[in-house]
Design a protein around this motif. Structure first.
Motif, short mmCIF file in Angstrom:
data_model
loop_
_atom_site.label_atom_id
_atom_site.label_comp_id
_atom_site.label_asym_id
_atom_site.label_seq_id
_atom_site.Cartn_x
_atom_site.Cartn_y
_atom_site.Cartn_z
N ALA A 152 0.99 -1.31 -0.08
CA ALA A 152 0.14 0.00 -0.03
C ALA A 152 0.82 1.18 -0.14
O ALA A 152 1.87 1.37 0.42
CB ALA A 152 -0.93 0.10 1.26
N VAL A 153 0.27 2.32 -0.44
CA VAL A 153 1.17 3.64 -0.61
C VAL A 153 -0.02 4.66 -0.15
O VAL A 153 -1.11 4.89 -0.58
CB VAL A 153 1.58 4.00 -2.06
CG1 VAL A 153 2.37 5.44 -2.07
CG2 VAL A 153 2.90 2.72 -2.57
N ILE A 154 0.49 5.56 0.66
CA ILE A 154 -0.51 6.81 0.99
C ILE A 154 0.35 7.91 1.06
O ILE A 154 1.66 7.78 0.91
CB ILE A 154 -0.94 6.60 2.57
CG1 ILE A 154 -2.00 7.55 2.69
CG2 ILE A 154 0.06 6.76 3.57
CD1 ILE A 154 -2.68 7.37 4.16
N GLY A 155 0.09 9.18 0.39
CA GLY A 155 0.89 10.08 0.44
C GLY A 155 0.05 11.47 0.00
O GLY A 155 -0.96 11.70 -0.62
N ASN A 156 0.83 12.46 0.36
CA ASN A 156 0.31 13.86 -0.15
C ASN A 156 1.59 14.64 -0.69
O ASN A 156 2.36 15.27 -0.36
CB ASN A 156 0.01 14.78 1.36
CG ASN A 156 -0.06 16.34 0.69
OD1 ASN A 156 -0.31 16.66 -0.40
ND2 ASN A 156 -0.13 16.98 1.78
N PRO A 157 1.93 13.97 -1.97
CA PRO A 157 3.12 14.33 -2.58
C PRO A 157 3.32 15.97 -2.78
O PRO A 157 2.09 16.58 -2.92
CB PRO A 157 3.04 13.76 -4.06
CG PRO A 157 1.37 13.43 -4.38
CD PRO A 157 1.13 13.37 -3.07
N PRO A 158 4.51 16.50 -3.32
CA PRO A 158 4.48 17.97 -3.10
C PRO A 158 3.97 18.29 -4.57
O PRO A 158 4.19 17.88 -5.59
CB PRO A 158 6.09 18.10 -3.17
CG PRO A 158 6.70 16.87 -3.49
CD PRO A 158 5.61 15.83 -3.12
N PHE A 159 3.37 19.62 -4.68
CA PHE A 159 2.73 20.17 -5.85
C PHE A 159 3.68 21.22 -6.35
O PHE A 159 3.60 22.16 -5.81
CB PHE A 159 1.42 20.75 -5.37
CG PHE A 159 0.29 19.64 -4.88
CD1 PHE A 159 0.53 18.48 -4.88
CD2 PHE A 159 -0.58 20.42 -3.98
CE1 PHE A 159 -0.46 17.51 -4.39
CE2 PHE A 159 -1.46 19.48 -3.08
CZ PHE A 159 -1.47 18.11 -3.42
N LEU A 160 4.67 20.82 -7.29
CA LEU A 160 5.73 21.69 -7.61
C LEU A 160 5.69 21.53 -9.19
O LEU A 160 5.98 20.64 -9.70
CB LEU A 160 7.00 21.22 -7.07
CG LEU A 160 8.17 22.18 -7.38
CD1 LEU A 160 8.13 23.18 -6.43
CD2 LEU A 160 9.69 21.50 -7.29
N ALA A 161 5.28 22.98 -9.95
CA ALA A 161 5.33 23.10 -11.19
C ALA A 161 6.62 23.18 -11.82
O ALA A 161 7.34 23.84 -10.98
CB ALA A 161 4.24 24.09 -11.66
N GLU A 162 6.63 22.76 -13.15
CA GLU A 162 7.96 22.82 -13.85
C GLU A 162 8.30 24.36 -14.10
O GLU A 162 9.60 24.61 -14.11
CB GLU A 162 7.97 22.15 -15.22
CG GLU A 162 8.94 22.21 -16.04
CD GLU A 162 9.09 21.33 -17.20
OE1 GLU A 162 10.26 21.47 -17.77
OE2 GLU A 162 8.12 20.70 -17.44
N LYS A 163 7.28 25.14 -14.43
CA LYS A 163 7.53 26.49 -14.25
C LYS A 163 8.08 27.08 -13.03
O LYS A 163 7.69 27.06 -12.08
CB LYS A 163 6.21 27.22 -14.81
CG LYS A 163 6.44 28.66 -14.84
CD LYS A 163 5.00 29.32 -15.47
CE LYS A 163 5.22 30.95 -15.67
NZ LYS A 163 3.88 31.47 -15.84
N GLY A 164 9.18 27.72 -13.35
CA GLY A 164 9.95 28.30 -12.28
C GLY A 164 10.94 27.32 -11.41
O GLY A 164 11.63 27.85 -10.76
N ASN A 165 10.97 26.01 -11.73
CA ASN A 165 11.68 25.00 -11.18
C ASN A 165 12.61 24.22 -12.19
O ASN A 165 12.47 22.75 -12.14
CB ASN A 165 10.73 24.01 -10.13
CG ASN A 165 10.13 25.16 -9.21
OD1 ASN A 165 10.58 25.58 -8.36
ND2 ASN A 165 8.74 25.39 -9.30
N LYS A 166 13.05 24.78 -13.36
CA LYS A 166 13.66 24.08 -14.29
C LYS A 166 14.85 23.21 -13.74
O LYS A 166 14.78 22.07 -14.32
CB LYS A 166 13.96 25.06 -15.33
CG LYS A 166 13.08 25.71 -16.11
CD LYS A 166 12.12 24.82 -17.04
CE LYS A 166 11.18 25.63 -17.75
NZ LYS A 166 10.54 24.98 -18.60
N ALA A 167 15.44 23.50 -12.80
CA ALA A 167 16.67 22.79 -12.38
C ALA A 167 16.18 21.43 -11.75
O ALA A 167 16.54 20.36 -12.13
CB ALA A 167 17.62 23.53 -11.34
#
Length: 588
Positions: free
Chosen positions: A158-173
């Motif tokens: 089983a997997v439970i999670g609240n993954p980070p919501f991080l858009a590619e825009k502004g986080n290219k690296a």
């Protein structure tokens, strides 16, 4: 952990709202919060005081604090999914552990059995230390990058999670580093989000038949950038529940809409095409509360819409429109079969992007007021470089070109191929802003002269008729413009496709009609409450191949013009009934 253990900044996190308190009281297996706040054992309820010490009381790097109501709600739905599939878990993973509130809630739901190993992975060392501080010693806390651990594939029930919501825009690296890993290279798409990879990852680490429950944003079902994620879910997962929290804001400091995703990984060798059972979809409506949602998950409740939905059986990457009733799906299937895609008839383009509309003191650079425009004309600038400008806010339903008056904005339209001598007045006007204009990307790359618009679009922006709509709107709004005005970047404009002889007057009537508004509302793409009127959401709309607008009184009120358009559409009886009902709802 008691309240006294928290830092002073925990004060605004401490009190449970009435909705959270009633929600916790309704969730089976969740602890019942006492009325006396001072006696509340915060760790027991997953009210993560540790998140305050770790600096997570506000969103940071895509990480958001999971409220106790959400932690226990998700843990409860995972337990139900495990029981429904007769799974007795031995190993459970939270791949984005944070400070451990989800594993705390899941442990409570499962009764902390000795034979279940709970594992959490967190890459931030400070947050990881807080997780170790508040979780029982039986929980294995790993400090590292879950996405970079291929050794975990197929190890968890089983997997439970609240993954980070991080858009590619502004986080290219961040995304560039991920693209160097073979497991993610083919799953990344432009304008993606880190949460997509965590959903892929959940399927990777599960054993066949294992269950997952994840908190996600509500955008991926229709986002073009999530097409590979939808295809993966369609191929490898059976979705039990998709729960939309609608406009309810559950994360502090965040405005995105939230979706709970609950399902199982398909058994190996199972058929990739048929759906065993339609997915249960619940949507919290505008007046709903978390308590209403909990009651709906256990049965029925007002303010919660429910339906059964099946993922597309063909074209696996198509957007998923979860709110469609069976009647909606039948009508859309009929339109798909009988009408033609808008993208086959009309080409969509964004309006002009200047890269510098006005300065911080309110002076016009490329976007001008009427007095600023008049001043340049008096100094000798030819009027062909001074276009009245259509802005998104000026476009009305069944609209035409906005009236030009003292409120009209103007566009200093310089494409970059003009002779400097004929635009010397414009260059003199732009000279005080030269340093700023030279910092624009297209100028720095040597693609544009410093005095030109960043993206002026083509010559077809002027001189030919076009349809214009705001790029975000609450409903279908299209103006017919004869070719004398510029179009701002907050608008989309439509032109006939090459080789097509589209009747723009007929298209104008159809695109503003309730027939098209119904399509947009049912399977358009949303950001919050607003529809996105550009690219794929527009191109997928269906228009009749033939439409005779003769006899329609275009000078009547928008409501009456809409009624006349619907009256002459040649559609099956069921489709007409749906369109007419939508007309009545739209116009009140």
């Amino acid at each position: 952990m008691g309240l006294s253990d928290a830092s002073d900044s925990a004060g605004d996190l401490a009190p449970l709202s009435d909705d959270e308190r009633s929600c916790l009281a309704e969730i089976p297996g969740a602890p019942r919060p006492p009325r006396d706040i001072a006696s509340l054992d915060w760790a027991r309820y997953g009210l993560d005081v540790a998140a305050v010490r770790a600096g997570l009381e506000r969103p940071r790097d895509g990480i958001v604090f999971t409220p106790p109501s959400m932690a226990h709600l998700l843990a409860w739905r995972l337990r139900v999914a495990l029981e429904r599939a007769a799974i007795v878990p031995k190993r459970v993973l939270d791949p984005a552990l944070g400070t451990g509130s989800l594993l705390l809630a899941l442990g409570a739901q499962l009764g902390w059995p000795a034979n279940v190993q709970l594992v959490g992975v967190e890459r931030d060392a400070a947050i990881c230390a807080e997780a170790r501080r508040q979780l029982p010693v039986s929980v294995e806390v790993r400090c590292g990058d879950s996405l970079g651990d291929p050794e975990a594939d197929g190890l968890f029930d089983a997997v439970i999670g609240n993954p980070p919501f991080l858009a590619e825009k502004g986080n290219k690296a961040v995304f560039r580093a991920l693209s160097e890993q073979p497991r993610w290279r083919d799953r990344l798409t432009g304008k993606g989000d880190l949460q997509y990879l965590f959903i892929h990852h959940a399927l990777d680490v599960l054993v066949p038949g294992g269950a997952f429950a994840l908190i996600t944003t509500a955008y991926w079902p229709t986002a073009s950038s999530a097409r590979r994620l939808r295809a993966d879910l369609r191929n490898r997962a059976l979705l039990d529940e998709l729960v939309s929290l609608g406009p309810l804001r559950v994360f502090k400091g965040c405005s995105f809409h939230t979706l709970l995703l609950v399902g199982r990984k398909r058994l190996e060798g199972g058929p990739p095409e048929p759906i065993d059972a339609p997915t249960r979809v619940l949507r919290l409506e505008s007046q709903g509360t978390l308590r209403d949602l909990v009651r709906a998950l256990d049965g029925q409740s007002p303010h919660v819409a429910q339906n059964r939905w099946s993922a597309p059986r063909r074209a696996l990457e198509e957007p998923w429109h979860l709110d469609l009733s069976e009647e909606d799906q039948r009508v859309l299937s009929l339109l798909d079969a009988q009408w033609v895609a808008l993208g086959a008839q009309l080409e969509d383009r964004q309006g002009v992007v200047s890269g510098a509309d006005r300065d911080g003191d309110g002076h016009g650079i490329f976007f001008l007021t009427s007095p600023e425009r008049d001043a340049l004309e008096r100094r000798g600038l030819p009027t062909r470089f001074l276009l009245p400008l259509v802005r998104g806010a000026t476009v009305e339903v069944f609209g035409h070109s906005p009236e030009i008056d003292e409120r009209t904005s103007y566009l200093l339209y310089l494409r970059g191929d003009e002779e400097p001598a004929e635009i010397s007045v414009a260059i003199e006007h732009l000279r005080p802003f030269e340093e700023r204009l030279r910092r624009r990307r297209e100028v720095e790359l040597g693609r544009r002269p410093w005095w030109a618009l960043q993206w002026p679009r083509s010559q077809e922006l002027t001189g030919c008729p076009k349809l214009i709509c705001p790029r975000r709107s609450d409903q279908a709004r299209f103006a017919l413009e004869p070719g004398t005005m510029g179009v701002s970047s907050d608008c989309t404009f439509l032109l006939p496709c090459a080789g097509q002889r589209a009747d723009l007057k007929a298209a104008h009537l159809l695109l503003n009609s309730s027939a098209l508004d119904w399509q947009l509302q049912k399977r358009g793409k949303r950001k919050g409450q607003m529809l996105e009127l550009y690219a794929e959401p527009l191109r997928r709309l269906r228009l009749p191949a033939q439409f005779d607008a003769t006899g329609i009184d275009v000078m009547a009120s928008p409501k009456e013009v809409d009624r006349q358009v619907l009256a002459v559409l040649d559609v099956p009886r069921e489709v007409r009934r749906v369109f007419e009902a939508w007309w009545a709802k739209r116009w009140g």
